[in-house]
Design a protein around this motif. Structure first.
Motif, PDB file in Angstrom:
ATOM      1  N   THR A 157       6.714 -15.113 -65.014  1.00  0.00           N
ATOM      2  CA  THR A 157       6.326 -13.715 -65.171  1.00  0.00           C
ATOM      3  C   THR A 157       6.498 -13.138 -66.572  1.00  0.00           C
ATOM      4  O   THR A 157       6.083 -11.999 -66.828  1.00  0.00           O
ATOM      5  N   GLY A 163       1.429 -14.628 -63.767  1.00  0.00           N
ATOM      6  CA  GLY A 163       2.748 -14.101 -63.449  1.00  0.00           C
ATOM      7  C   GLY A 163       2.924 -12.670 -63.932  1.00  0.00           C
ATOM      8  O   GLY A 163       3.551 -11.842 -63.258  1.00  0.00           O
ATOM      9  N   PRO A 185       9.430 -19.456 -59.551  1.00  0.00           N
ATOM     10  CA  PRO A 185       8.539 -19.434 -60.711  1.00  0.00           C
ATOM     11  C   PRO A 185       7.934 -20.794 -61.005  1.00  0.00           C
ATOM     12  O   PRO A 185       8.601 -21.822 -60.894  1.00  0.00           O
TER      13      PRO A 185
END
Length: 271
Positions: A157, A163, A185
């Protein structure tokens, strides 16, 4: 903005570096001649992972016209942009957001006037195909509860476009704090897709086109377009590129035929 140390970032850099080294090796081998290029290989295109299937088809269509097939390499837009900054032998760059293209343009690494937007996309919540979860993203929607103790698969992110779009949407809808410590992630959006496809995560956030490409997942909900910046795919020529077909292939990607190929893979119009 500060960036936390992430082991997967090192792994991604090594993988992207290996891909670039392979491209250099490819260009050093002679396969005959085509389109004026003495090696016979087409222009090198570094592209966002979410463009994989569509660009493979576009490259096939270009080759069917008698041109040398473009050499395609896919990873997160952030990784590819950094490789170009490091001097990668690329002719074209296709990004999943405008920001990474801005970085290269501001540093004088793109051919002036060559930048154009190819397509658009939407952001979706995905679940395994066998799941019966339906959860339309809206203000305060119960995302954390529906995870049932599992993790939410997302592209990284801090720097990866998919992200960043995902975080922006979750912040906008007021649910980021409830899931920020429950993320899985991944280095790019296709890796996040596979976490859900393999059942390693009960839910994930990807582009609609990625969800369409994988039969092992289904779309559980679509994020409002207003919840995140517009998802656009710019393409531009890289200043260091020298392939004589680079400009022609760029124009092909931006043409009506190129748009039709992208549309078959679920991408929206460039506007």
């Amino acid at each position: 903005m500060s960036h936390k140390f992430r082991p997967q970032t090192i792994v991604l850099s090594l993988v992207a570096g290996a891909l670039i080294a392979a491209l250099i090796a490819w260009r050093s081998v002679s396969f005959g001649t085509s389109s004026g290029d003495e090696t016979g290989s087409g222009p090198v295109v570094l592209a966002a992972a979410s463009m994989h299937d569509a660009l493979e088809d576009a490259a096939d269509a270009w080759a069917a016209r008698g041109h040398a097939r473009p050499v395609l390499s896919f990873a997160a837009s952030s990784a590819m942009a950094r490789q170009i900054q490091a001097g990668a032998p690329a002719d074209l760059f296709v990004s999943a957001d405008e920001e990474w293209m801005d970085v290269l343009e501001e540093n004088g690494l793109l051919v002036a006037g060559s930048r154009g937007v190819m397509a658009s996309n939407s952001l979706v919540l995905i679940a395994p195909a066998a799941s019966d979860v339906t959860l339309e993203p809206a203000a305060g929607f119960p995302l954390a509860r529906v995870l049932h103790g599992g993790r939410l698969a997302v592209a990284e992110t801090q720097s990866v476009p998919a992200g960043r779009y995902a975080k922006a949407a979750l912040v906008y809808l007021g649910v980021w704090d409830s899931v920020a410590d429950r993320l899985a992630p991944a280095e790019n959006v296709r890796a996040a897709l596979q976490l859900v496809a393999r059942g390693a995560a009960p839910l994930g956030i990807t582009y609609a086109t990625d969800a369409m490409s994988e039969p092992a997942v289904r779309i559980a909900g679509t994020f409002p377009a207003s919840s995140h910046p517009p998802i656009l795919y710019p393409v531009a020529r890289v200043m260091a590129g020298e392939h004589p077909d680079a400009e022609a292939f760029r124009r092909f990607l931006l043409s009506d035929e190129g748009a039709a190929i992208l549309a078959r893979h679920g991408f929206g119009p460039a506007a």
